[in-house]
Design a protein around this motif. Structure first.
Motif, PDB file in Angstrom:
ATOM      1  N   TYR A  11       0.832  -1.197   0.000  1.00 46.17           N
ATOM      2  CA  TYR A  11       0.000   0.000   0.000  1.00 46.17           C
ATOM      3  C   TYR A  11       0.867   1.248   0.000  1.00 46.17           C
ATOM      4  CZ  TYR A  11      -4.142  -2.788   0.997  1.00 46.17           C
ATOM      5  OH  TYR A  11      -5.173  -3.680   0.908  1.00 46.17           O
ATOM      6  N   PHE A  53      -7.927  -1.294  -3.786  1.00 45.27           N
ATOM      7  CA  PHE A  53      -8.124  -1.690  -2.396  1.00 45.27           C
ATOM      8  C   PHE A  53      -7.552  -0.603  -1.502  1.00 45.27           C
ATOM      9  CE2 PHE A  53      -8.032  -5.379  -5.042  1.00 45.27           C
ATOM     10  CZ  PHE A  53      -9.097  -6.130  -4.580  1.00 45.27           C
ATOM     11  N   ASN A  77      -6.751   0.732   2.712  1.00 46.52           N
ATOM     12  CA  ASN A  77      -6.650   0.537   4.157  1.00 46.52           C
ATOM     13  C   ASN A  77      -6.933   1.860   4.841  1.00 46.52           C
ATOM     14  OD1 ASN A  77      -6.075  -2.178   4.440  1.00 46.52           O
ATOM     15  ND2 ASN A  77      -3.867  -1.912   4.270  1.00 46.52           N
ATOM     16  N   GLN A 122      -9.606  -3.942   9.018  1.00 42.08           N
ATOM     17  CA  GLN A 122      -9.072  -4.782   7.944  1.00 42.08           C
ATOM     18  C   GLN A 122      -9.724  -6.160   7.938  1.00 42.08           C
ATOM     19  OE1 GLN A 122      -4.889  -6.212   7.890  1.00 42.08           O
ATOM     20  NE2 GLN A 122      -4.731  -5.023   6.010  1.00 42.08           N
ATOM     21  N   SER A 165      -7.483  -6.004   2.996  1.00 37.73           N
ATOM     22  CA  SER A 165      -7.781  -4.580   2.878  1.00 37.73           C
ATOM     23  C   SER A 165      -8.915  -4.225   3.827  1.00 37.73           C
ATOM     24  CB  SER A 165      -8.152  -4.217   1.438  1.00 37.73           C
ATOM     25  OG  SER A 165      -9.414  -4.747   1.107  1.00 37.73           O
TER      26      SER A 165
END
Length: 190
Positions: free
Chosen positions: A48, A92, A94, A104, A115
């Motif tokens: 990420y 996706f 977070n 998550q 995610s």
């Protein structure tokens, strides 16, 4: 003490109600960060990256929003809406409160990624298509310190580009749109 209205429109003799006087579920503070500029991302397959931008006051280099709860028993309702473009498939995201990952999905093991929430773009559409990912999370931070919420993004595939607030292509055509994204924080009386 008597309540007095003076000649200039001011009022004296009023006392602010404490949070305890508010009914449970009342929203007593709202802060919003609106992202209108472009972010071009490359993270994918479980890695990420932060999304470029600023906080709600226009400070910093990461898109985020901060709030300071008035009591440590109140909750923070986080409402996120992200406009995006990809070459295909999904993006996706977070959600973080400071360094704490929130909401998550479960660990399915193997090579599978996790995610907090997802946005899907029609894989049969062209690269000028855009999608939207939205997510709401009721956080219980038990804090009266300043809290910062941000989202990070990841593409399903390796080495594929994705965009925040624009379709994946950038050609100069009327069918290529831009949009905006928001993080809204609401303090909710517990």
């Amino acid at each position: 003490m008597a309540i007095t209205l003076n000649g200039s429109g001011g009022v004296t003799g009023l006392t602010a109600l404490p949070d305890s006087a508010m009914s449970s579920g009342s929203i007593i503070q709202v802060v919003q960060s609106v992202k209108t500029d472009l972010h071009e991302g490359t993270a994918g397959q479980g890695s990420y990256e932060d999304i470029d931008g600023t906080d709600h006051d226009g400070s910093g280099s990461v898109w985020c929003c901060s709030i300071t709860p008035t009591t440590n028993t109140n909750k923070i309702l986080v409402d996120v809406s992200v406009s995006f473009g990809t070459s295909n498939w999904s993006l996706f995201f977070n959600l973080y409160r400071d360094s704490t990952l929130l909401g998550q999905g479960y660990d399915a093991g193997g090579n599978r990624s996790q995610s907090t929430f997802v946005g899907t773009s029609d894989p049969s559409a062209s690269a000028d298509n855009m999608g939207n990912a939205s997510y709401k999370y009721l956080d219980n931070p038990t804090s009266t310190s300043k809290l910062t919420y941000k989202v990070q993004g990841s593409h399903r595939g390796p080495s594929l580009t994705w965009k925040i607030n624009r379709s994946n292509i950038g050609s100069d055509n009327a069918y290529v749109y831009t949009a905006s994204s928001t993080i809204t924080l609401m303090e909710v009386v517990a």
